[in-house]
Design an enzyme around this catalytic site. Structure first.
Site, PDB file in Angstrom:
ATOM      1  N   LYS A 154      30.575  43.842  52.529  1.00  5.63           N
ATOM      2  CA  LYS A 154      29.494  44.743  52.958  1.00  5.63           C
ATOM      3  C   LYS A 154      29.269  44.736  54.472  1.00  5.63           C
ATOM      4  O   LYS A 154      29.132  45.787  55.092  1.00  5.63           O
ATOM      5  CB  LYS A 154      28.207  44.333  52.240  1.00  5.63           C
ATOM      6  CG  LYS A 154      27.081  45.324  52.348  1.00  5.63           C
ATOM      7  CD  LYS A 154      27.359  46.519  51.490  1.00  5.63           C
ATOM      8  CE  LYS A 154      26.152  47.221  50.998  1.00  5.63           C
ATOM      9  NZ  LYS A 154      26.475  48.087  49.859  1.00  5.63           N
ATOM     10  N   HIS A 166      39.246  24.294  49.165  1.00  8.34           N
ATOM     11  CA  HIS A 166      39.216  25.677  49.646  1.00  8.34           C
ATOM     12  C   HIS A 166      38.559  25.776  51.028  1.00  8.34           C
ATOM     13  O   HIS A 166      37.339  25.821  51.117  1.00  8.34           O
ATOM     14  CB  HIS A 166      38.450  26.560  48.658  1.00  8.34           C
ATOM     15  CG  HIS A 166      39.170  26.759  47.370  1.00  8.34           C
ATOM     16  ND1 HIS A 166      40.078  27.765  47.180  1.00  8.34           N
ATOM     17  CD2 HIS A 166      39.150  26.059  46.214  1.00  8.34           C
ATOM     18  CE1 HIS A 166      40.582  27.694  45.965  1.00  8.34           C
ATOM     19  NE2 HIS A 166      40.032  26.659  45.357  1.00  8.34           N
ATOM     20  N   GLU A 215      38.387  28.328  52.832  1.00 12.04           N
ATOM     21  CA  GLU A 215      37.833  29.675  53.047  1.00 12.04           C
ATOM     22  C   GLU A 215      36.407  29.822  52.542  1.00 12.04           C
ATOM     23  O   GLU A 215      35.725  30.800  52.815  1.00 12.04           O
ATOM     24  CB  GLU A 215      38.745  30.722  52.379  1.00 12.04           C
ATOM     25  CG  GLU A 215      38.785  30.730  50.846  1.00 12.04           C
ATOM     26  CD  GLU A 215      39.732  29.692  50.237  1.00 12.04           C
ATOM     27  OE1 GLU A 215      40.059  28.695  50.912  1.00 12.04           O
ATOM     28  OE2 GLU A 215      40.116  29.863  49.068  1.00 12.04           O
ATOM     29  N   VAL A 261      25.181  53.309  51.808  1.00 13.75           N
ATOM     30  CA  VAL A 261      26.071  52.791  52.847  1.00 13.75           C
ATOM     31  C   VAL A 261      27.552  53.059  52.528  1.00 13.75           C
ATOM     32  O   VAL A 261      28.289  53.615  53.344  1.00 13.75           O
ATOM     33  CB  VAL A 261      25.889  51.258  53.015  1.00 13.75           C
ATOM     34  CG1 VAL A 261      26.806  50.714  54.087  1.00 13.75           C
ATOM     35  CG2 VAL A 261      24.449  50.919  53.305  1.00 13.75           C
ATOM     36  N   ASP A 262      27.979  52.687  51.322  1.00 14.74           N
ATOM     37  CA  ASP A 262      29.408  52.694  51.022  1.00 14.74           C
ATOM     38  C   ASP A 262      29.985  54.109  50.968  1.00 14.74           C
ATOM     39  O   ASP A 262      31.021  54.383  51.582  1.00 14.74           O
ATOM     40  CB  ASP A 262      29.689  51.963  49.699  1.00 14.74           C
ATOM     41  CG  ASP A 262      29.061  50.581  49.692  1.00 14.74           C
ATOM     42  OD1 ASP A 262      28.787  50.068  50.795  1.00 14.74           O
ATOM     43  OD2 ASP A 262      28.826  50.028  48.603  1.00 14.74           O
ATOM     44  N   SER A 263      29.298  55.006  50.237  1.00 13.72           N
ATOM     45  CA  SER A 263      29.868  56.359  50.152  1.00 13.72           C
ATOM     46  C   SER A 263      29.784  57.046  51.508  1.00 13.72           C
ATOM     47  O   SER A 263      30.651  57.847  51.862  1.00 13.72           O
ATOM     48  CB  SER A 263      29.203  57.186  49.052  1.00 13.72           C
ATOM     49  OG  SER A 263      27.879  57.515  49.370  1.00 13.72           O
ATOM     50  N   CYS A 307      45.033  24.733  47.042  1.00 16.45           N
ATOM     51  CA  CYS A 307      44.764  24.483  45.622  1.00 16.45           C
ATOM     52  C   CYS A 307      46.016  24.743  44.768  1.00 16.45           C
ATOM     53  O   CYS A 307      46.956  23.985  44.832  1.00 16.45           O
ATOM     54  CB  CYS A 307      43.557  25.297  45.162  1.00 16.45           C
ATOM     55  SG  CYS A 307      42.848  24.655  43.653  1.00 16.45           S
ATOM     56  N   TYR A 308      46.060  25.840  43.991  1.00 21.70           N
ATOM     57  CA  TYR A 308      47.271  26.115  43.210  1.00 21.70           C
ATOM     58  C   TYR A 308      48.475  26.197  44.141  1.00 21.70           C
ATOM     59  O   TYR A 308      49.564  25.704  43.817  1.00 21.70           O
ATOM     60  CB  TYR A 308      47.111  27.433  42.441  1.00 21.70           C
ATOM     61  CG  TYR A 308      48.287  27.747  41.536  1.00 21.70           C
ATOM     62  CD1 TYR A 308      48.374  27.179  40.277  1.00 21.70           C
ATOM     63  CD2 TYR A 308      49.310  28.588  41.954  1.00 21.70           C
ATOM     64  CE1 TYR A 308      49.455  27.441  39.446  1.00 21.70           C
ATOM     65  CE2 TYR A 308      50.398  28.861  41.131  1.00 21.70           C
ATOM     66  CZ  TYR A 308      50.460  28.285  39.871  1.00 21.70           C
ATOM     67  OH  TYR A 308      51.532  28.545  39.056  1.00 21.70           O
ATOM     68  N   GLY A 325      44.663  29.691  42.365  1.00 20.48           N
ATOM     69  CA  GLY A 325      44.845  30.548  41.186  1.00 20.48           C
ATOM     70  C   GLY A 325      44.422  29.808  39.940  1.00 20.48           C
ATOM     71  O   GLY A 325      44.282  28.575  39.956  1.00 20.48           O
ATOM     72  N   SER A 375      26.308  59.903  48.181  1.00 15.54           N
ATOM     73  CA  SER A 375      24.939  59.627  47.757  1.00 15.54           C
ATOM     74  C   SER A 375      24.032  59.398  48.955  1.00 15.54           C
ATOM     75  O   SER A 375      22.817  59.407  48.833  1.00 15.54           O
ATOM     76  CB  SER A 375      24.926  58.383  46.869  1.00 15.54           C
ATOM     77  OG  SER A 375      25.211  57.238  47.659  1.00 15.54           O
ATOM     78  N   GLY A 376      24.653  59.143  50.122  1.00 18.76           N
ATOM     79  CA  GLY A 376      23.836  58.793  51.286  1.00 18.76           C
ATOM     80  C   GLY A 376      23.635  57.288  51.377  1.00 18.76           C
ATOM     81  O   GLY A 376      23.038  56.792  52.322  1.00 18.76           O
TER      82      GLY A 376
END
Ligand code: XMP
Length: 506
Positions: free
Chosen positions: A362, A164, A166, A221-223, A77-78, A50, A218-219
């Site tokens: 994604k 970190h 990750e 990927v996400d929507s 870390c924090y 953080g 919209s066509g």
């Protein structure tokens, strides 16, 4: 289901921790440090990094349920500094703030560093350091500056890392996380995309109840993934709205309804608004003005449709990179382009927002899309901006130019696919320049538009490098465009990276 609780102290990497756990098929829940949690089924706790300093009065403290925790805890870390302070050690500002790549060496064998070499590079990001370790703690690793990089309590329950694990830049980061999960917490591999899907579906059902919800499809990927997911949960009570603003790619206005309505069975309304958009754009040449007109018009059309179909909720295909991006874009950030606000619908619409993909990255969204049976061509399609071809025609937009650009763009993309290059490129498209150029066709003088090809490799579009498409392929694309697109007389390839250029031309 056994789970790990990730306590969020505001690090930009917190969701990355959750993502790494998912990669290892371990179920986790991310909660804010002030939030309560039942400790049932919790097999381990991770305290994130953080931006605060534990040396400052009022800095975020351990969660109030922490005293009850009997399972292993790892502080990053924090999180490490907080544990050190609470267990009687001391953290202070030191000369040796460490940022970026740092080499550490392990000092003794421990289950957290199993299968990890003695010396390796890690990603550090701290100004404060541990200056006194708590009683009953051992130092497991230290940096070149002799700063403790990892500690463990003698009872082997509290583990701390100053770096970190990750972050990809940390060598063996995944091994360390894996060791914590399976050697120390005895976590189980039970998280799968199938389970995520099941849970999301019941969560959406519970939230929406008997109401209706709308989504601007919209066509992209996400929507698309959000639409199919919510459809699976509540069926036809999800009304998808697809706005054909006339600035879409070749045949897209037929392909999107064909896939989503006819093949996937979604409730989809198509709004034919091409004339409306093109009329408003007539005579407009300024890029920012074009964007604003398209954005405003989109909202107007969408608002009207939303009112018509009714509904209490609005589904948005926000994914985690959008969340990070908007958090990162502070007030001082210069406005390069009025981006990503197309389709950003006004708050006054009074709709409750549902963002089922908010914490997915994604590639995870694509995986979910595959599970939902969305065709590969949709899931691996290059990104397409909200204002569409409107910002790929330099200067005034006319139907003639739109038709030329659509044809040229389709040839470019089709050829890349044929040659196996489409999926090696992050985004490729054609741009039409409004200045004309002289050519010779047969024995005649020609005076036609210039088509610029743009293809870039990038991670999420923040920076980009132009794609090194082989000359023979570029040659073929150029010949195909000049031979078959009437009105296109010259083809050029854009060899500028971002920065200094942006990906789109306007
Ligand atoms: P630039 O041109 O800024 O683009 O380098 C970076 C990425 O963002 C896309 N882009 C947009 N997407 N609305 C969107 O939804 C917009 O107004 C917009 N402008 C650019 C661009 O296609 C690229 O992927």
């Amino acid at each position: 289901m056994k789970k790990i609780v990730v306590v969020d102290y505001g690090s930009q990497y917190t969701q990355l921790i959750a993502r790494r756990l998912r990669e290892l098929e371990v179920y986790s829940e991310v909660i804010h440090h002030t939030e309560d949690t039942s400790l049932e089924d919790v097999v381990g706790v991770i305290l994130s990094g953080g931006p605060n300093s534990v040396t400052v009065e009022g800095a975020p403290d351990l969660p109030n349920w922490f005293q009850k925790v009997k399972v292993p805890v790892m502080g990053i870390c924090y999180g490490m500094q907080l544990l050190v302070k609470n267990f009687g050690g001391k953290v202070d500002k030191t000369e040796a703030a460490e940022y970026g790549r740092t080499e550490i060496r392990t000092l003794k064998c421990s289950s957290i560093f199993e299968n990890v070499p003695r010396n390796f590079n890690v990603w550090m990001s701290h100004g404060d350091s541990v200056v006194n370790i708590p009683e009953n703690f051992d130092v497991l690793a230290e940096t070149e500056n002799n700063i403790p990089a990892a500690l463990c309590s003698k009872d082997k329950r509290i583990w701390t890392l100053q770096f970190h694990p990750e972050v990809r830049h940390t060598e063996h980061g995944m091994d360390i996380i894996e060791n914590f999960l399976f050697n120390i917490c005895r976590a189980e591999r039970s998280w799968t995309m199938e389970k995520f899907l099941e849970e999301k579906i019941s969560e959406i059902r519970e939230t929406v109840g008997d109401s209706k919800t709308i989504l601007g499809l919209s066509g992209g990927v996400d929507s698309s993934v959000a639409a199919v997911l919510v459809h699976k949960a509540i069926g036809k009570r999800l009304i998808n709205i697809f706005v054909d603003h006339g600035l879409l790619r070749l045949n897209e206005e037929q392909e999107v309804p064909n896939v989503f309505r006819d093949k996937l069975g979604l409730n989809l309304d198509v709004v034919h608004a091409k004339d409306r958009f093109l009329n408003r754009l007539q005579g407009v040449t300024e890029p920012e003005e074009k964007r604003k007109i398209i954005g405003k018009e989109f909202i107007r059309v969408f608002e009207k449709e939303a009112k018509r179909v009714g509904g209490e909720f609005l589904v948005q295909g926000t994914i985690y990179s959008d969340v990070i991006e908007s958090a990162a874009s502070g007030k001082e950030t210069a406005k390069i382009k009025s981006h990503h606000n197309v389709g950003g619908l006004p708050e006054k619409m009074n709709l409750k927002i549902i963002e089922p993909l908010r914490y997915l990255f994604k590639d995870e969204v694509r995986k979910l899309g595959e599970l939902l049976g969305i065709p590969h061509e949709i899931l691996y399609r290059h990104p397409f901006p909200g204002p569409g071809l409107g910002i790929r025609i330099i200067g005034e937009i006319t139907e003639e130019k739109l038709n030329i650009l659509k044809e040229a763009d389709a040839i470019f993309i089709r050829t890349l696919k044929e040659k196996g290059w489409y999926e090696r490129i992050w985004q490729a498209f054609a741009v039409l320049l409004s200045s004309k150029s002289v050519g010779v066709v047969g024995d005649e003088r020609a005076y036609d538009y210039v088509i610029a090809l743009r293809a870039v490799n990038s991670v999420e579009g923040m920076t980009a490098d132009w794609s090194k498409i082989p000359h023979e392929i570029l040659d073929e694309i150029s010949r195909r465009i000049c031979n078959s697109v009437k009105g296109a007389g010259r083809v050029v390839y854009d060899i500028t990276s971002k920065p200094p250029a942006t990906i789109e031309w306007e």
